[in-house]
Design a protein around this motif. Sequence first.
Motif, mmCIF file in Angstrom:
data_model
loop_
_atom_site.group_PDB
_atom_site.id
_atom_site.type_symbol
_atom_site.label_atom_id
_atom_site.label_comp_id
_atom_site.label_asym_id
_atom_site.label_seq_id
_atom_site.Cartn_x
_atom_site.Cartn_y
_atom_site.Cartn_z
ATOM 1 N N PRO A 48 33.368 -23.853 -46.592
ATOM 2 C CA PRO A 48 33.696 -25.248 -46.303
ATOM 3 C C PRO A 48 33.662 -25.564 -44.808
ATOM 4 O O PRO A 48 33.807 -24.673 -43.973
ATOM 5 N N ASN A 49 33.466 -26.815 -44.509
ATOM 6 C CA ASN A 49 33.683 -27.298 -43.152
ATOM 7 C C ASN A 49 35.190 -27.403 -42.975
ATOM 8 O O ASN A 49 35.913 -27.717 -43.920
ATOM 9 N N LYS A 50 35.653 -27.123 -41.788
ATOM 10 C CA LYS A 50 37.069 -27.275 -41.469
ATOM 11 C C LYS A 50 37.140 -28.311 -40.354
ATOM 12 O O LYS A 50 36.426 -29.315 -40.397
ATOM 13 N N GLN A 51 37.930 -28.040 -39.327
ATOM 14 C CA GLN A 51 37.929 -28.936 -38.160
ATOM 15 C C GLN A 51 36.559 -28.893 -37.491
ATOM 16 O O GLN A 51 36.108 -29.866 -36.894
ATOM 17 N N GLY A 52 35.887 -27.750 -37.595
ATOM 18 C CA GLY A 52 34.518 -27.579 -37.125
ATOM 19 C C GLY A 52 33.618 -27.282 -38.310
ATOM 20 O O GLY A 52 34.101 -26.946 -39.398
ATOM 21 N N PRO A 53 32.302 -27.378 -38.123
ATOM 22 C CA PRO A 53 31.377 -27.144 -39.236
ATOM 23 C C PRO A 53 31.295 -25.676 -39.630
ATOM 24 O O PRO A 53 31.601 -24.786 -38.830
ATOM 25 N N ASN A 54 30.858 -25.428 -40.864
ATOM 26 C CA ASN A 54 30.546 -24.075 -41.297
ATOM 27 C C ASN A 54 29.388 -23.569 -40.439
ATOM 28 O O ASN A 54 28.424 -24.296 -40.180
ATOM 29 N N LEU A 55 29.480 -22.331 -39.981
ATOM 30 C CA LEU A 55 28.480 -21.788 -39.053
ATOM 31 C C LEU A 55 27.502 -20.814 -39.704
ATOM 32 O O LEU A 55 26.746 -20.152 -38.996
ATOM 33 N N GLN A 62 19.196 -26.584 -35.471
ATOM 34 C CA GLN A 62 19.463 -27.618 -34.473
ATOM 35 C C GLN A 62 20.917 -28.063 -34.587
ATOM 36 O O GLN A 62 21.480 -28.134 -35.679
ATOM 37 N N SER A 63 21.527 -28.383 -33.459
ATOM 38 C CA SER A 63 22.913 -28.853 -33.416
ATOM 39 C C SER A 63 23.081 -30.123 -34.230
ATOM 40 O O SER A 63 22.200 -30.985 -34.258
ATOM 41 N N GLY A 64 24.231 -30.224 -34.904
ATOM 42 C CA GLY A 64 24.567 -31.456 -35.618
ATOM 43 C C GLY A 64 23.934 -31.600 -36.977
ATOM 44 O O GLY A 64 23.730 -32.719 -37.432
ATOM 45 N N GLN A 65 23.640 -30.490 -37.679
ATOM 46 C CA GLN A 65 22.866 -30.576 -38.910
ATOM 47 C C GLN A 65 23.588 -30.148 -40.188
ATOM 48 O O GLN A 65 22.982 -30.150 -41.252
ATOM 49 N N ALA A 74 27.143 -37.083 -29.507
ATOM 50 C CA ALA A 74 26.697 -36.119 -28.484
ATOM 51 C C ALA A 74 26.095 -34.877 -29.137
ATOM 52 O O ALA A 74 25.054 -34.385 -28.689
ATOM 53 N N ASN A 75 26.728 -34.381 -30.182
ATOM 54 C CA ASN A 75 26.205 -33.205 -30.879
ATOM 55 C C ASN A 75 24.932 -33.532 -31.642
ATOM 56 O O ASN A 75 23.955 -32.788 -31.569
ATOM 57 N N LYS A 76 24.950 -34.634 -32.374
ATOM 58 C CA LYS A 76 23.791 -34.999 -33.187
ATOM 59 C C LYS A 76 22.564 -35.286 -32.334
ATOM 60 O O LYS A 76 21.450 -34.994 -32.724
ATOM 61 N N GLU A 77 22.783 -35.874 -31.171
ATOM 62 C CA GLU A 77 21.663 -36.306 -30.331
ATOM 63 C C GLU A 77 21.300 -35.312 -29.231
ATOM 64 O O GLU A 77 20.405 -35.569 -28.437
ATOM 65 N N SER A 78 21.967 -34.160 -29.201
ATOM 66 C CA SER A 78 21.730 -33.195 -28.118
ATOM 67 C C SER A 78 20.348 -32.552 -28.188
ATOM 68 O O SER A 78 19.787 -32.172 -27.169
ATOM 69 N N GLY A 79 19.798 -32.416 -29.398
ATOM 70 C CA GLY A 79 18.492 -31.774 -29.555
ATOM 71 C C GLY A 79 18.525 -30.266 -29.338
ATOM 72 O O GLY A 79 17.478 -29.628 -29.294
ATOM 73 N N ILE A 80 19.705 -29.699 -29.236
ATOM 74 C CA ILE A 80 19.826 -28.261 -28.955
ATOM 75 C C ILE A 80 19.453 -27.450 -30.188
ATOM 76 O O ILE A 80 19.919 -27.723 -31.285
ATOM 77 N N MET A 81 18.608 -26.443 -29.968
ATOM 78 C CA MET A 81 18.309 -25.451 -31.001
ATOM 79 C C MET A 81 19.156 -24.231 -30.663
ATOM 80 O O MET A 81 19.077 -23.712 -29.540
ATOM 81 N N GLN A 85 20.325 -17.694 -26.034
ATOM 82 C CA GLN A 85 20.650 -18.212 -24.699
ATOM 83 C C GLN A 85 21.420 -19.530 -24.772
ATOM 84 O O GLN A 85 22.390 -19.716 -24.037
ATOM 85 N N THR A 86 21.013 -20.442 -25.644
ATOM 86 C CA THR A 86 21.727 -21.720 -25.719
ATOM 87 C C THR A 86 23.160 -21.517 -26.211
ATOM 88 O O THR A 86 24.094 -22.111 -25.677
ATOM 89 N N MET A 87 23.342 -20.652 -27.210
ATOM 90 C CA MET A 87 24.692 -20.388 -27.719
ATOM 91 C C MET A 87 25.530 -19.672 -26.659
ATOM 92 O O MET A 87 26.719 -19.965 -26.490
#
Length: 125
Positions: A48-55, A62-65, A74-81, A85-87
């Motif tokens: 389940p998702n909690k206060q944060g999403p299931n990982l 991609q972030s926000g999916q 900010a998360n949905k539109e960040s475009g981060i994969m 390195q990004t994590m």
Amino acid sequence: RLVARLSRRTMGKKDSKACAPDAGDAGSGAKLFKAKCATCHTCNEGGPNKQGPNLFGVMGRQSGQVDGFKYTAANKESGIMWAEQTMFDYLANPKKYIKGTNMAFPGFKKEQDRADVIAYLNTMK
């Protein structure tokens, strides 16, 4: 003389070699995840998702999916994969990396801790 001064300056201090994002230990990362992340996140398949999403499967995504989780713009539109390195950079200071995120965690200051959590997340797919 310079060598003597430098070695005295570093004597008794831990080696400060930089840690690569892909040099983590998944076992240590699992313990860190349980202690620092599991309050707000699950990472099992179908969890389940909690206060944060299931990982589960976050690495390479991609972030926000995650379906059913209410992300900030900010998360949905960040475009981060999410790659090593990004994590790695994100986990140092989430609010600085994605300005406007709701993630309250201040970050892992130790590079090895970040690398270990990433190694663990890489097993959750």
